[in-house]
Structures are given as C-alpha cells and as structure tokens.
Design a protein around this motif. Sequence first.
Motif, PDB file in Angstrom:
ATOM      1  N   VAL A  24       0.837  -1.199   0.000  1.00 21.69           N
ATOM      2  CA  VAL A  24       0.000   0.000   0.000  1.00 21.69           C
ATOM      3  C   VAL A  24       0.874   1.251   0.000  1.00 21.69           C
ATOM      4  CG1 VAL A  24      -1.681   1.325   1.364  1.00 21.69           C
ATOM      5  CG2 VAL A  24      -2.018  -1.124   0.998  1.00 21.69           C
ATOM      6  N   ASP A  25       1.948   1.227   0.767  1.00 28.78           N
ATOM      7  CA  ASP A  25       2.875   2.368   0.778  1.00 28.78           C
ATOM      8  C   ASP A  25       3.464   2.600  -0.614  1.00 28.78           C
ATOM      9  OD1 ASP A  25       2.439   2.787   3.477  1.00 28.78           O
ATOM     10  OD2 ASP A  25       4.297   1.788   4.113  1.00 28.78           O
ATOM     11  N   ARG A  26       3.850   1.510  -1.301  1.00 25.40           N
ATOM     12  CA  ARG A  26       4.393   1.644  -2.666  1.00 25.40           C
ATOM     13  C   ARG A  26       3.342   2.197  -3.613  1.00 25.40           C
ATOM     14  NH1 ARG A  26       6.162  -3.657  -2.294  1.00 25.40           N
ATOM     15  NH2 ARG A  26       5.124  -4.210  -4.237  1.00 25.40           N
ATOM     16  N   LEU A  27       2.112   1.731  -3.474  1.00 26.54           N
ATOM     17  CA  LEU A  27       1.027   2.241  -4.324  1.00 26.54           C
ATOM     18  C   LEU A  27       0.798   3.728  -4.066  1.00 26.54           C
ATOM     19  CD1 LEU A  27      -1.424  -0.781  -4.061  1.00 26.54           C
ATOM     20  CD2 LEU A  27      -0.369   0.058  -6.185  1.00 26.54           C
ATOM     21  N   ALA A  28       0.808   4.131  -2.809  1.00 31.30           N
ATOM     22  CA  ALA A  28       0.598   5.550  -2.482  1.00 31.30           C
ATOM     23  C   ALA A  28       1.718   6.412  -3.051  1.00 31.30           C
ATOM     24  CB  ALA A  28       0.488   5.730  -0.962  1.00 31.30           C
ATOM     25  N   ALA A  29       2.959   5.962  -2.897  1.00 30.25           N
ATOM     26  CA  ALA A  29       4.094   6.721  -3.442  1.00 30.25           C
ATOM     27  C   ALA A  29       4.032   6.770  -4.967  1.00 30.25           C
ATOM     28  CB  ALA A  29       5.407   6.103  -2.977  1.00 30.25           C
ATOM     29  N   SER A  30       3.668   5.667  -5.574  1.00 39.81           N
ATOM     30  CA  SER A  30       3.567   5.617  -7.038  1.00 39.81           C
ATOM     31  C   SER A  30       2.429   6.482  -7.551  1.00 39.81           C
ATOM     32  CB  SER A  30       3.389   4.168  -7.507  1.00 39.81           C
ATOM     33  OG  SER A  30       4.539   3.413  -7.197  1.00 39.81           O
ATOM     34  N   ALA A  31       1.357   6.592  -6.777  1.00 47.44           N
ATOM     35  CA  ALA A  31       0.233   7.443  -7.179  1.00 47.44           C
ATOM     36  C   ALA A  31       0.691   8.881  -7.326  1.00 47.44           C
ATOM     37  CB  ALA A  31      -0.903   7.346  -6.168  1.00 47.44           C
ATOM     38  N   VAL A  32       1.497   9.360  -6.380  1.00 45.45           N
ATOM     39  CA  VAL A  32       1.998  10.728  -6.439  1.00 45.45           C
ATOM     40  C   VAL A  32       2.904  10.899  -7.659  1.00 45.45           C
ATOM     41  CG1 VAL A  32       3.367  12.477  -5.225  1.00 45.45           C
ATOM     42  CG2 VAL A  32       1.768  11.037  -3.948  1.00 45.45           C
ATOM     43  N   GLU A  33       3.743   9.911  -7.898  1.00 44.85           N
ATOM     44  CA  GLU A  33       4.641   9.944  -9.059  1.00 44.85           C
ATOM     45  C   GLU A  33       3.852   9.967 -10.367  1.00 44.85           C
ATOM     46  OE1 GLU A  33       7.061   6.465 -11.261  1.00 44.85           O
ATOM     47  OE2 GLU A  33       7.553   6.702  -9.133  1.00 44.85           O
ATOM     48  N   VAL A  34       2.878   9.100 -10.500  1.00 49.07           N
ATOM     49  CA  VAL A  34       2.073   9.031 -11.723  1.00 49.07           C
ATOM     50  C   VAL A  34       1.260  10.314 -11.898  1.00 49.07           C
ATOM     51  CG1 VAL A  34       0.166   7.809 -12.875  1.00 49.07           C
ATOM     52  CG2 VAL A  34       2.017   6.505 -11.803  1.00 49.07           C
ATOM     53  N   LEU A  35       0.705  10.824 -10.808  1.00 50.62           N
ATOM     54  CA  LEU A  35      -0.048  12.084 -10.871  1.00 50.62           C
ATOM     55  C   LEU A  35       0.816  13.221 -11.397  1.00 50.62           C
ATOM     56  CD1 LEU A  35      -2.226  12.367  -7.660  1.00 50.62           C
ATOM     57  CD2 LEU A  35      -2.978  12.766  -9.999  1.00 50.62           C
ATOM     58  N   SER A  36       2.040  13.310 -10.905  1.00 52.55           N
ATOM     59  CA  SER A  36       2.898  14.415 -11.341  1.00 52.55           C
ATOM     60  C   SER A  36       3.282  14.274 -12.814  1.00 52.55           C
ATOM     61  CB  SER A  36       4.141  14.517 -10.458  1.00 52.55           C
ATOM     62  OG  SER A  36       4.966  13.396 -10.621  1.00 52.55           O
ATOM     63  N   GLU A  38       1.362  12.284 -15.228  1.00 57.32           N
ATOM     64  CA  GLU A  38       0.212  12.101 -16.121  1.00 57.32           C
ATOM     65  C   GLU A  38      -0.944  13.060 -15.858  1.00 57.32           C
ATOM     66  OE1 GLU A  38       0.353   9.965 -18.636  1.00 57.32           O
ATOM     67  OE2 GLU A  38       2.269   9.105 -18.009  1.00 57.32           O
ATOM     68  N   GLY A  39      -0.938  13.693 -14.685  1.00 59.13           N
ATOM     69  CA  GLY A  39      -2.071  14.521 -14.304  1.00 59.13           C
ATOM     70  C   GLY A  39      -3.221  13.657 -13.823  1.00 59.13           C
ATOM     71  N   TYR A  40      -4.224  14.311 -13.263  1.00 56.41           N
ATOM     72  CA  TYR A  40      -5.363  13.576 -12.692  1.00 56.41           C
ATOM     73  C   TYR A  40      -6.108  12.772 -13.758  1.00 56.41           C
ATOM     74  CZ  TYR A  40      -9.750  12.638 -10.294  1.00 56.41           C
ATOM     75  OH  TYR A  40     -10.834  12.012  -9.744  1.00 56.41           O
ATOM     76  N   SER A  41      -6.391  13.388 -14.884  1.00 55.06           N
ATOM     77  CA  SER A  41      -7.178  12.686 -15.907  1.00 55.06           C
ATOM     78  C   SER A  41      -6.414  11.517 -16.522  1.00 55.06           C
ATOM     79  CB  SER A  41      -7.646  13.659 -16.996  1.00 55.06           C
ATOM     80  OG  SER A  41      -6.533  14.239 -17.630  1.00 55.06           O
ATOM     81  N   VAL A 106       0.017  19.947   0.909  1.00 54.45           N
ATOM     82  CA  VAL A 106       0.422  19.466  -0.422  1.00 54.45           C
ATOM     83  C   VAL A 106       0.621  20.622  -1.399  1.00 54.45           C
ATOM     84  CG1 VAL A 106      -0.600  17.169  -0.174  1.00 54.45           C
ATOM     85  CG2 VAL A 106      -1.987  19.036  -1.063  1.00 54.45           C
ATOM     86  N   ALA A 107       0.833  21.812  -0.865  1.00 54.97           N
ATOM     87  CA  ALA A 107       0.935  23.009  -1.705  1.00 54.97           C
ATOM     88  C   ALA A 107       2.075  22.943  -2.708  1.00 54.97           C
ATOM     89  CB  ALA A 107       1.090  24.246  -0.836  1.00 54.97           C
ATOM     90  N   ASP A 108       3.140  22.249  -2.361  1.00 57.85           N
ATOM     91  CA  ASP A 108       4.279  22.177  -3.268  1.00 57.85           C
ATOM     92  C   ASP A 108       4.156  21.037  -4.286  1.00 57.85           C
ATOM     93  OD1 ASP A 108       4.587  20.261  -1.304  1.00 57.85           O
ATOM     94  OD2 ASP A 108       6.756  20.520  -1.113  1.00 57.85           O
ATOM     95  N   GLU A 109       3.002  20.406  -4.312  1.00 63.57           N
ATOM     96  CA  GLU A 109       2.726  19.328  -5.266  1.00 63.57           C
ATOM     97  C   GLU A 109       1.408  19.636  -5.981  1.00 63.57           C
ATOM     98  OE1 GLU A 109       4.037  15.276  -3.454  1.00 63.57           O
ATOM     99  OE2 GLU A 109       3.280  16.547  -1.822  1.00 63.57           O
ATOM    100  N   PRO A 110       1.426  20.533  -6.963  1.00 68.01           N
ATOM    101  CA  PRO A 110       0.181  21.000  -7.589  1.00 68.01           C
ATOM    102  C   PRO A 110      -0.686  19.885  -8.180  1.00 68.01           C
ATOM    103  CG  PRO A 110       2.114  22.034  -8.616  1.00 68.01           C
ATOM    104  CD  PRO A 110       2.610  21.147  -7.533  1.00 68.01           C
ATOM    105  N   ALA A 111      -0.084  18.887  -8.781  1.00 67.20           N
ATOM    106  CA  ALA A 111      -0.886  17.804  -9.367  1.00 67.20           C
ATOM    107  C   ALA A 111      -1.633  17.045  -8.278  1.00 67.20           C
ATOM    108  CB  ALA A 111       0.003  16.861 -10.181  1.00 67.20           C
ATOM    109  N   LEU A 112      -0.948  16.756  -7.186  1.00 71.97           N
ATOM    110  CA  LEU A 112      -1.590  16.053  -6.075  1.00 71.97           C
ATOM    111  C   LEU A 112      -2.653  16.919  -5.426  1.00 71.97           C
ATOM    112  CD1 LEU A 112      -1.885  13.674  -4.134  1.00 71.97           C
ATOM    113  CD2 LEU A 112       0.041  14.618  -2.822  1.00 71.97           C
TER     114      LEU A 112
END
Length: 191
Positions: A24-36, A38-41, A106-112
């Motif tokens: 779950v930790d890896r998935l959460a970290a990867s989500a932030v990476e993918v978001l930055s 690929e963007g939300y959509s 999360v201000a320094d991570e606009p995509a997130l």
Amino acid sequence: MPEPTPAGVEATRRRLTERQAETVDRLAASAVEVLSREGYSGMTIRLVAAAAGVGTATAYTYFSSKEHLIAEVFWRRLIATSPVRPDGADPVVQVVAVLRQIALLVADEPALAGAISNALLGDDPDVKHLRVRIGSEIRLRLAEALDSSDRERLDMLELLYYGAMLRSGMGHLSYTEGADLLEMCVKRLLA
C-alpha cells in the motif's frame, strides 16, 4: 504472522499485515509519481500498479478507485503531521497555525493538490469513509486549537477551510494565497 499496521494508517478496506502495508505504501508513493507525470485525468490504477511493481488486481484489492487512492494519500499525509501547537499562543494564533499547516500540506505538489480536490468530491463509498475521517481529524485539530467545542465557531472555521481549499483546488487561488486568506478570515471571525 506480521503485526497489522496501526489503525490510523491502515487502508480503509482492510487491516494490513506488514507486507501488505508495504504494498500500500508503494502504491501511495507511485500514485503521487504518476499524478505528477500524467495529471489527474491521465492517472489510472493500472499505471499506478505498474509503477509500484504490483498487478492491477492487487492494487484494486486495496483501493476501489483512483479517487480512493488519492484520498488515502491525503489522509496518510494529514495524520503523519503532528498538529501545530504554538506554545503560549492565544486561540486565534493556534487556529491560524492549524489551518495554515493543513492548507499547505500538499501546496508544493500542484498535481496532487488538485487531484485531492477532485477525489474528495467523489461518491465512492471508500472515499466517503475517508472524507469523514479527514473531516473529523480537521475538526478535532480546530477544536483543540480553539480550546473550545463551540459548534458554531467550529462550523464556520470548517467552512472557511473547505471553501479556501476548493477555490485553491479549482485554481482560483494558490494554496499559499488560500492559507493567507484563511488567516485573514480567522482573525476577523475570532476577533
């Protein structure tokens, strides 16, 4: 058998063993990476699972949707931060400190940051559950800072916070501007 992770950090769908918590930790970290990237959509559970090195079905074992995963990331970040308690400060200063800390989480991570706004507005039952947990934690921190359980004031402070975050999530304000606006409003409200 490994101990389950503490209730505060477990995924909302089940209690986790140490190995599951690592996934779950890896998935959460990867989500932030993918978001930055690929963007939300463009973010999908499939992309996040691939980035985390797990199968898509495994990811869906823990998260019902990308909204659920993003909400979980925010929840984990919120509870990982100790509430701010300026020594000897009056309630106004303490409330401002609490709201600023949460607003800038999360201000320094606009995509997130933008994704969190979208995710928390979703109707996924797991997101609804996290929304309640997040809201309860924010209300608790505000009540402690205010040194009061004055329901009316707490309701107004929550409304200010959620309004500022929604405006920031929509791109009408930066998160720093939202935090500044919150400070001004709190000072007027609690004067």
